[in-house]
Each structure stands twice: as structure tokens, then as C-alpha cells.
Design an enzyme around this catalytic site. Sequence first.
Site, PDB file in Angstrom:
ATOM      1  N   SER A 204      -1.919 -26.860  -4.260  1.00  0.00           N
ATOM      2  CA  SER A 204      -3.016 -25.921  -4.102  1.00  0.00           C
ATOM      3  C   SER A 204      -4.222 -26.637  -3.495  1.00  0.00           C
ATOM      4  O   SER A 204      -4.136 -27.130  -2.371  1.00  0.00           O
ATOM      5  CB  SER A 204      -3.345 -25.263  -5.447  1.00  0.00           C
ATOM      6  N   ASP A 278      20.983 -12.066  -5.733  1.00  0.00           N
ATOM      7  CA  ASP A 278      20.724 -13.101  -6.730  1.00  0.00           C
ATOM      8  C   ASP A 278      19.334 -13.000  -7.344  1.00  0.00           C
ATOM      9  O   ASP A 278      18.853 -13.924  -8.002  1.00  0.00           O
ATOM     10  CB  ASP A 278      20.898 -14.489  -6.099  1.00  0.00           C
ATOM     11  N   ASP A 427       4.352 -16.819  -3.449  1.00  0.00           N
ATOM     12  CA  ASP A 427       3.059 -17.352  -3.867  1.00  0.00           C
ATOM     13  C   ASP A 427       2.037 -16.222  -3.858  1.00  0.00           C
ATOM     14  O   ASP A 427       1.739 -15.641  -2.814  1.00  0.00           O
ATOM     15  CB  ASP A 427       2.624 -18.472  -2.916  1.00  0.00           C
ATOM     16  N   HIS A 466       2.950 -19.493  -7.186  1.00  0.00           N
ATOM     17  CA  HIS A 466       2.021 -20.550  -6.784  1.00  0.00           C
ATOM     18  C   HIS A 466       2.220 -21.812  -7.619  1.00  0.00           C
ATOM     19  O   HIS A 466       2.113 -21.784  -8.843  1.00  0.00           O
ATOM     20  CB  HIS A 466       0.585 -20.051  -6.944  1.00  0.00           C
TER      21      HIS A 466
END
Length: 537
Positions: A204, A278, A427, A466
Site C-alpha cells: 500500500s 472456483d 483490491d 487489499h
Amino acid sequence: MNRRLLAALAAAAPLAAAVYAPGVSAAADGAAPAYGCTSPVVRAPAGTAVENVTAAAHAAGTFDVPAVFPLPGFPVADVPAFCDVTITLTHPGQGDHAKVRVWLPQQNWNGRLQTIGGQAYAAGDYGAGLTGAIKSGYAAATTDAGVGTYLDTGWALNGAGRVDTALLQDFASRSQHEAAVVAKEVVADHYARAASYAYFNGCSTGGRQGYMEAQRYPGDYDGILANAPAVNWDEFEVATLWPQVVMNEAKTYPSACEFKAFTDAAVQACDGADGVEDGLVTDPDECGYDPRRLVGTTVECDGRQVTVTAADAEVVRRIWDGPRTAAGRKLWSGVPVGADLSALAGTTTDAAGNPVGQPFPVPAAWVSTWLKKQPGFDVSTVTTDQFTQLFAQSRAEYDRVIGTDDPDLTAFRAAGGKLLSWHGSADEYIPANGTVQYRQRVERKMGGAAKVDDFYRLFLAPGTAHCGLNTQGGDLAALTAWVERGRAPRTLAATLTTATGGTVDRNLCAYPLVSRYKGDGDPADAGSFRCAPADPR
């Protein structure tokens, strides 16, 4: 403070991995030596002055990571004895005071330095990453850049209400470089020899710092692990306010439960597009699910029945689509399909019990403080036209300061550096498209994908939130093997979490290749997949 924010910040703490040591210090008789813990004499990096140097010995045992709002403290067991050296730097005449901390294992040093990056508006680490690094034998370092904690932006403006350019520069770039210079010096003094290799590790904000190091200070680190990087800071920090603009203009505020219903429906519709069902959407951009398909259905939220409306669907469509001008020109990527919509489209209730938006604090602070220069500015008043103006303003004022998107990595390549990144396709805070577009720009600048692969590799992780990828430290191990043994990673082993909360093993493929199901075998087994070119668009 909502739990989503706590989880997002907590997940960004980087992990260290124990890998082979090229130069572990050892006594002549084979026993690991013990070192003292005294304050070294530190030479000030260029342009700085050293204000203070302290050293504190910590015995082996449990280290208590302090509580730093909004994250709680927690203990870390089995931390080896270490010497904590703290150096305070200032740039004379600029009134800043940045602390660099260097943790030095007193025994069994593996010969390496690992610097830990920050999260949100915190420039460095408070102990989670540092303890992980020294438990794996590294000397570890971090810097606070002289700014605030995760959500503390009180440093942004000076007494005259103008942006404190010195502190912003510290946060954006120069304090990380100065930390690298100081940490290497302290390590060499303590162990009587330089570190064999230096690494940077961050996610990040820490990921952005890693890219900044590669772009501006290419000789600082041999290897940089920079995940879910907040590059394009000047653009995406405004863009992540878009969900709030959409809801406020529509005066429609779906609950987290309703948002989840849209996400679940989209994942179910697009799951099989990659050849296997999946619980993962490999390419969110290729998911053409129309949220209007959910209109009229009933969702149970907190014990009550809620009927999805056309207005709800339109809000979701615009959030997925991403920021646009009033004329329809695309500005940035939206929240990817499969990601938690409520992270940026947070809601709450006002005093009268009516639903209202609850913006994510990081972009809200960027807009109110660095753009409007009014920390109390109400971002809920921002219209599409005003949003467009703020987006352009942020680019114009801050791209060169903190954008961190310069594609020219010539000097980093020449220095022998290696850059490894992964980014989750789900994210919710920093769309992976920004990282992909940066990689593509580097390829155009530096001779194509094959040449860039020699020093920079990117891995995309389906369904991953994230800073949420579970590699069990394999990412750092892959980087050290690349730097120290020349073994460039073709895949990155990881465990992915599916939409239903299950887990599957995958070998993530180096971009631009993607993981494709072979046609038979257990979809939860990494061996059932191969790396292949992405479908042409």
C-alpha cells in the site's frame, strides 16, 4: 472507526520470511557472537543534520506492538534480543524531525538489512514488520518521516494554512532514502561489516515507497518487495472518493449487505469465464454482469427484507465503472468486480436515522486537507463537476511530488536492482489496473516485456483484497532468490480466498501470463492450472 478500516490497515503489515543466509556472522569457534548496544556515531546524510541518537537493549521474549489508532496493540512472542537504535534527523531551517529506527539482532544476524514501509498516512512501521524481520535474522529499519500516524494528518498544513512542503516531501520520498543511508551505516558500525544485501518491504503506502525508491534512489536497495503499491497517488486518492459522490448525487445509500448481494451475483455470473468455477474472478474487467439483473429481488439484511431498486443498481454500475466527467470522459478505474463495495461506499445514519455516506478517511483527508486546504471540509458536498476539478487539481499540484509513476527505471536496472510486486484483482482500495498500466508504461519505455522481466515482475492475485495475499513469506523468499542466486520467479505460490470463504492454492503467473485451468483435476490444487497468455481483447 469501522472494522473494514481496521482490517485494511492491519492487513498491510508486511511479512518477513526466513531464507538462506549468505553471510551470517559467526564466531571463530562456530558459536554465534553477541553484540553490545551503544549509541553509534552517525554521519548525517546530505542535506540533513543529526539531532539525536539513542540505543536501547531489548531482551529476548515477547514484544508488545503498541496500540496506534485505529489499530489495537498486540504481543509478538519469541522475539530475539535486539538493540534498538533511534536516530532523529532534521533538514536545517525546515523544522522537521524524522526518526529512523534500526533494530539489530544481537545474535544470528543473517547478513541482510530489511527496511519496512508504512500504511495510509504513516510513513513507517510500529513493530509488526520490524519484529517479523528480526525473527528471520534481518537487521530491520523504518522511519516515521517526521509525520503522523495512520490517519493523523495534522502535519499537512502549516500555521498559515498552507501545505507544509517540507513534511510532504519527507513523507513522499526523501525520508525513505535517508533511512536507507542511515540504516546501512548503523548496521555496518554495529556488526563491523556492511550488510551483504539490502531489501525494502512494503504494501500500500509501503508499496508506493518501494516504487519511489526504484525510481528516485535506484542504488538504495538490491531488492524491493512492493505490493498493492499506491502509485498514481495524486489520481487514485481522489478517485477513491467517487463512490461517495455517486451515492450523494443519487441520494441512494445501499447497505453493506445489499452491496454484497451485487458482488456475489456478479462473481457467480463471471466465475466460470476463466474455464473453471472456483469462486474467483480472474479478470474483473471482463465481467460484463449487469447489476440491473438484481432489481426487484429481495435480500435479507440484519433480519429484515430489502428489495433491490433500480437506483441501487445504478449506484453499483457507476461505482464499478469508475470516475467519469459529467461529459462521460473516463478518469480512473472503478472498484473492481469481486471487491468489497462497502469499503469505499461506506454508509451510516444521521441524527434523524436517515442513511448517509461515510467516506473512507484516507481519500477524504487528501481532498479536504491537501486540495481544499480546509481540514473540516465536508466532502459529501462534492458534485461530479467539482470532483472532476479536484482530480485535475491533484494531478497538477502533486504528481511530481508524490505521484510515483515515473516509468524510467533505467538507473535501477543498471544498478542491478530487482523489483517484485503482487496486486489483488479484488483490491477494494487501490485498483490493480493502476499497477498494470504502470508496468505497461515501463515496457514501452524500456524495450518491451522481456527486457523488463529481467528486473521487474508483477503478479496479479484473483479474488484478493487489499494487501491480503497469503504467500507464507514466499514473496520475500522469491525476491531474495532472484537477487542473490539469479533465480527469477516465474510463478508465486499463494493461497487464495474464494467468494464463499474457502481457500484454493495457486501458482500466480508473472504478468502478462495468467493462470488457466488445464481442464481436469481439483480446482483447489495449484497443479491443475498452467500459465498461459490472457485472452485477447
